[in-house]
Design a protein around this motif. Structure first.
Motif, mmCIF file in Angstrom:
data_model
loop_
_atom_site.group_PDB
_atom_site.id
_atom_site.type_symbol
_atom_site.label_atom_id
_atom_site.label_comp_id
_atom_site.label_asym_id
_atom_site.label_seq_id
_atom_site.Cartn_x
_atom_site.Cartn_y
_atom_site.Cartn_z
ATOM 1 N N ARG A 32 1.514 6.272 -4.644
ATOM 2 C CA ARG A 32 2.827 6.190 -5.278
ATOM 3 C C ARG A 32 2.670 6.141 -6.785
ATOM 4 N NH1 ARG A 32 6.791 2.145 -1.871
ATOM 5 N NH2 ARG A 32 6.825 3.331 0.049
ATOM 6 N N GLN A 33 3.520 6.817 -7.463
ATOM 7 C CA GLN A 33 3.520 6.783 -8.910
ATOM 8 C C GLN A 33 4.467 5.691 -9.389
ATOM 9 O OE1 GLN A 33 4.272 10.584 -10.580
ATOM 10 N NE2 GLN A 33 2.701 11.610 -9.383
ATOM 11 N N LEU A 34 3.955 4.892 -10.301
ATOM 12 C CA LEU A 34 4.733 3.775 -10.825
ATOM 13 C C LEU A 34 5.241 4.159 -12.204
ATOM 14 C CD1 LEU A 34 5.585 0.842 -10.260
ATOM 15 C CD2 LEU A 34 3.523 0.122 -11.443
ATOM 16 N N SER A 35 6.536 4.427 -12.273
ATOM 17 C CA SER A 35 7.114 4.867 -13.541
ATOM 18 C C SER A 35 7.552 3.683 -14.398
ATOM 19 C CB SER A 35 8.311 5.789 -13.278
ATOM 20 O OG SER A 35 9.281 5.141 -12.462
ATOM 21 N N GLU A 36 7.654 2.491 -13.803
ATOM 22 C CA GLU A 36 8.061 1.325 -14.580
ATOM 23 C C GLU A 36 6.880 0.816 -15.403
ATOM 24 O OE1 GLU A 36 8.218 1.359 -11.277
ATOM 25 O OE2 GLU A 36 10.335 1.620 -10.781
ATOM 26 N N SER A 37 7.115 -0.277 -16.120
ATOM 27 C CA SER A 37 6.047 -0.914 -16.876
ATOM 28 C C SER A 37 4.925 -1.328 -15.929
ATOM 29 C CB SER A 37 6.596 -2.137 -17.606
ATOM 30 O OG SER A 37 5.572 -2.810 -18.292
ATOM 31 N N HIS A 38 3.691 -1.146 -16.375
ATOM 32 C CA HIS A 38 2.550 -1.382 -15.495
ATOM 33 C C HIS A 38 2.171 -2.860 -15.461
ATOM 34 C CE1 HIS A 38 1.423 3.011 -16.647
ATOM 35 N NE2 HIS A 38 2.492 2.950 -15.885
ATOM 36 N N THR A 39 3.118 -3.694 -15.176
ATOM 37 C CA THR A 39 2.860 -5.126 -15.079
ATOM 38 C C THR A 39 2.381 -5.470 -13.677
ATOM 39 O OG1 THR A 39 5.123 -5.631 -14.380
ATOM 40 C CG2 THR A 39 4.667 -5.583 -16.760
ATOM 41 N N GLY A 40 1.746 -6.641 -13.564
ATOM 42 C CA GLY A 40 1.267 -7.074 -12.267
ATOM 43 C C GLY A 40 2.385 -7.223 -11.258
ATOM 44 N N ILE A 41 3.561 -7.671 -11.700
ATOM 45 C CA ILE A 41 4.692 -7.864 -10.795
ATOM 46 C C ILE A 41 5.156 -6.533 -10.216
ATOM 47 C CG2 ILE A 41 7.046 -8.729 -10.603
ATOM 48 C CD1 ILE A 41 4.971 -10.902 -11.031
ATOM 49 N N ASN A 42 5.264 -5.509 -11.058
ATOM 50 C CA ASN A 42 5.718 -4.203 -10.572
ATOM 51 C C ASN A 42 4.701 -3.572 -9.622
ATOM 52 O OD1 ASN A 42 8.111 -4.311 -12.027
ATOM 53 N ND2 ASN A 42 7.243 -3.281 -13.812
ATOM 54 N N ILE A 43 3.429 -3.717 -9.958
ATOM 55 C CA ILE A 43 2.394 -3.180 -9.073
ATOM 56 C C ILE A 43 2.406 -3.927 -7.745
ATOM 57 C CG2 ILE A 43 -0.090 -2.806 -8.794
ATOM 58 C CD1 ILE A 43 -0.288 -2.580 -11.825
ATOM 59 N N ALA A 44 2.661 -5.231 -7.793
ATOM 60 C CA ALA A 44 2.707 -6.028 -6.564
ATOM 61 C C ALA A 44 3.795 -5.527 -5.626
ATOM 62 C CB ALA A 44 2.933 -7.498 -6.896
ATOM 63 N N GLU A 45 4.931 -5.115 -6.162
ATOM 64 C CA GLU A 45 6.004 -4.605 -5.318
ATOM 65 C C GLU A 45 5.584 -3.339 -4.590
ATOM 66 O OE1 GLU A 45 8.843 -6.086 -4.584
ATOM 67 O OE2 GLU A 45 8.092 -7.771 -5.783
ATOM 68 N N VAL A 46 4.827 -2.468 -5.284
ATOM 69 C CA VAL A 46 4.323 -1.254 -4.639
ATOM 70 C C VAL A 46 3.341 -1.610 -3.523
ATOM 71 C CG1 VAL A 46 3.044 0.897 -5.006
ATOM 72 C CG2 VAL A 46 4.663 0.101 -6.730
ATOM 73 N N LEU A 47 2.464 -2.567 -3.792
ATOM 74 C CA LEU A 47 1.495 -2.982 -2.779
ATOM 75 C C LEU A 47 2.190 -3.602 -1.567
ATOM 76 C CD1 LEU A 47 -1.317 -4.525 -5.019
ATOM 77 C CD2 LEU A 47 -1.305 -2.300 -3.901
ATOM 78 N N LYS A 48 3.206 -4.432 -1.826
ATOM 79 C CA LYS A 48 3.943 -5.033 -0.715
ATOM 80 C C LYS A 48 4.611 -3.965 0.139
ATOM 81 C CE LYS A 48 5.042 -9.421 -3.043
ATOM 82 N NZ LYS A 48 6.143 -10.250 -3.616
ATOM 83 N N SER A 49 5.170 -2.969 -0.517
ATOM 84 C CA SER A 49 5.826 -1.885 0.211
ATOM 85 C C SER A 49 4.829 -1.125 1.075
ATOM 86 C CB SER A 49 6.500 -0.934 -0.783
ATOM 87 O OG SER A 49 7.079 0.168 -0.114
ATOM 88 N N ALA A 50 3.639 -0.862 0.535
ATOM 89 C CA ALA A 50 2.611 -0.148 1.298
ATOM 90 C C ALA A 50 2.139 -0.977 2.483
ATOM 91 C CB ALA A 50 1.441 0.199 0.386
ATOM 92 N N VAL A 51 1.955 -2.270 2.262
ATOM 93 C CA VAL A 51 1.515 -3.161 3.340
ATOM 94 C C VAL A 51 2.540 -3.193 4.468
ATOM 95 C CG1 VAL A 51 1.145 -5.596 3.926
ATOM 96 C CG2 VAL A 51 0.026 -4.601 1.929
ATOM 97 N N LYS A 52 3.817 -3.294 4.105
ATOM 98 C CA LYS A 52 4.873 -3.342 5.122
ATOM 99 C C LYS A 52 5.006 -2.017 5.858
ATOM 100 C CE LYS A 52 9.764 -4.498 5.744
ATOM 101 N NZ LYS A 52 11.017 -4.939 5.072
ATOM 102 N N GLU A 53 4.951 -0.896 5.112
ATOM 103 C CA GLU A 53 5.129 0.413 5.729
ATOM 104 C C GLU A 53 4.055 0.716 6.757
ATOM 105 O OE1 GLU A 53 5.402 5.125 4.394
ATOM 106 O OE2 GLU A 53 5.677 3.527 2.920
ATOM 107 N N TRP A 54 2.832 0.275 6.484
ATOM 108 C CA TRP A 54 1.734 0.551 7.400
ATOM 109 C C TRP A 54 1.492 -0.585 8.381
ATOM 110 C CZ3 TRP A 54 -1.425 4.834 8.050
ATOM 111 C CH2 TRP A 54 -1.102 5.915 7.242
ATOM 112 N N GLY A 55 2.372 -1.549 8.410
ATOM 113 C CA GLY A 55 2.254 -2.608 9.402
ATOM 114 C C GLY A 55 1.126 -3.587 9.160
ATOM 115 N N LEU A 56 0.580 -3.597 7.947
ATOM 116 C CA LEU A 56 -0.523 -4.503 7.649
ATOM 117 C C LEU A 56 -0.057 -5.936 7.459
ATOM 118 C CD1 LEU A 56 -2.595 -2.306 5.175
ATOM 119 C CD2 LEU A 56 -2.872 -2.560 7.628
ATOM 120 N N ASP A 57 1.272 -6.128 7.374
ATOM 121 C CA ASP A 57 1.781 -7.486 7.256
ATOM 122 C C ASP A 57 1.594 -8.273 8.547
ATOM 123 O OD1 ASP A 57 3.518 -5.677 8.428
ATOM 124 O OD2 ASP A 57 5.309 -6.802 7.871
#
Length: 437
Positions: A32-57
């Motif tokens: 996924r491309q992150l167009s927002e500011s490259h802060t840890g919080i924004n990156i964390a949201e992308v990681l959470k989304s990936a974890v949930k989408e692939w059922g890793l939660d």
């Protein structure tokens, strides 16, 4: 894919070992491309989304492998991924660069760099150098100019200079170059000694980086013994000059500060589950006992779980679907349901201890052998430990495999090809995972 280098792209990888064949494979879970500011919080949201989408939660342990950037540390923490493996290749890179920035070492590199630049910028100087190389029976090699951002290029530059120092000195004293090279300051005896010591220090680190970037065999178990080997090599002695002693001290401090606490414990457990390193020779006897006690506890936890939930790689037909199928939970026997809490715990713990005792009597296997194949061949003797070893040894020690995905994408996507994004995903997936017979 246009403008990809200008935007941060987050890749989450699952290193999964197939239970039947024990083959290590990389699955690109999400790009996924992150167009927002490259802060840890924004990156964390992308990681959470990936974890949930692939059922890793649904999995208790979700391991993250990243570089040492501060925003990645924040992102992994906010996404509640643990443990966090910091790319060991990046760690070695940072430690080496810190050592090369020592003032006396930096000045030494600057002098070598000026000599190399002189021969690169003058065709006459290059021709004279080639003549001297042939007369002295030296390899006809060009001098190397390093790139400041790549520490290993500085090592290559110094190595090449040492190889050609006789030819370089002869060329600079020749009639053709003497008047042009008055401002070129060649290295004296002490400088040559420092350059040779610099190569001795950095060459093992370069070799370690190469080994860690291998994708065909487990690498996480190599971190602890390699780190200890490098730390031991940074011990100063009376023969070291002040410049080399300072360089060793800086590298040692930088490397030691980056692995502490739970991260260090996880590395030790990974090495203990590798039949090449289970003796943990770099640890004391008390520390070794603590490592195997932790392994015993984690193996017991794994065995006592009511459900065995593991993700499987989706077939190509499922790639467009966000849902991921799972292995169905194992059904309990009636007696296990009724009396399991009273009897199963002691049996599991005792069985694990017996396997650990037997495992600790095994002879160390060759360093060239694949630990996963060894566990596959001995899974019948160590059913509990083999399952635990699989969860550890499938973890990469570096983020290099994920970075190579970008190189693969660059080979696939170009201006002459018109590809849909979904087809790009499929082609990259197949390239990284399909084994042709």
């Amino acid at each position: 894919m246009a403008g990809l280098p200008e935007r941060l792209t987050v890749i989450s990888l699952l290193r999964h070992v197939l239970t039947s064949e024990w083959e290590m494979q990389s699955y690109v879970l999400q790009i996924r491309q992150l167009s927002e500011s490259h802060t840890g919080i924004n990156i964390a949201e992308v990681l959470k989304s990936a974890v949930k989408e692939w059922g890793l939660d649904k999995i208790g342990t979700r391991i993250a492998v990243t570089d040492n950037a501060s925003n990645m540390r924040v992102a992994v923490k906010e996404a509640e991924l643990s443990p966090h493996i910091r790319c060991f290749a990046h760690t070695l890179n940072l430690a080496s660069q810190a050592g090369l920035k020592v003032n006396t070492v930096s000045r030494l590199l600057g002098r070598v760099r000026r000599v190399a630049s002189f021969f690169h910028c003058s065709s006459t100087a290059t021709a004279v150098l080639t003549t001297k190389q042939k007369l002295l029976n030296l390899p006809v090699h060009k001098l190397i100019i390093d790139v400041v951002t790549r520490w290993n290029s500085s090592l290559d530059m110094v190595e090449r200079y040492l190889e050609q120092q006789q030819a370089v000195a002869a060329a600079l004293l020749s009639d053709e170059l003497r008047h042009k090279s008055r401002e070129i300051d060649t290295l004296d005896t002490s400088d040559i000694a420092n350059a040779e010591d610099l190569v001795k220090i950095l060459l093992p680190i370069k070799k370690a980086t190469t080994v860690l970037c291998d994708e065909s065999q487990p690498t996480v178990s190599l971190i602890s013994p390699l780190k200890q080997m490098i730390q031991d090599s940074m011990a100063t002695d009376n023969h070291n000059s002040n410049a080399i002693a300072q360089m060793k001290a800086v590298i040692l401090k930088d490397l030691t500060d980056r692995y502490q606490g739970e991260d260090e414990k996880f590395m030790q457990e990974s090495s203990a589950l590798d039949p090449c390193f289970w003796t943990l020779q770099h640890l004391g006897s008390g520390e070794r006992e603590d490592v195997f006690e932790r392994i015993k506890f984690k193996a017991s936890q794994m065995q006592q779980q009511d459900q065995d939930v593991l993700p499987r790689c989706p077939h190509s037909a499922d790639l467009d679907d966000s849902s991921v199928s799972f292995v169905p939970p194992l059904k309990k026997h009636a007696l296990e349901d009724l009396l399991g809490s009273s009897f199963s715990s002691n049996q599991v713990t005792g069985g694990i201890q017996a396997q650990i005792d037997s495992y600790c009597k095994e002879a160390l296997v060759s360093l060239s052998a694949c630990p996963l194949k060894w566990w596959r061949d001995n899974a019948g003797r160590y059913p509990i430990l083999s399952s635990l070893a699989k969860t550890y040894l499938c973890i990469p020690a570096t983020s290099v495999p994920s970075e190579r995905v970008f190189s693969t994408a660059g080979d696939i996507v170009n201006a002459q090809r018109s590809l849909l994004p979904c087809n790009v995903d499929l082609l990259i997936f197949l390239k990284k995972n399909l084994k042709l017979s």
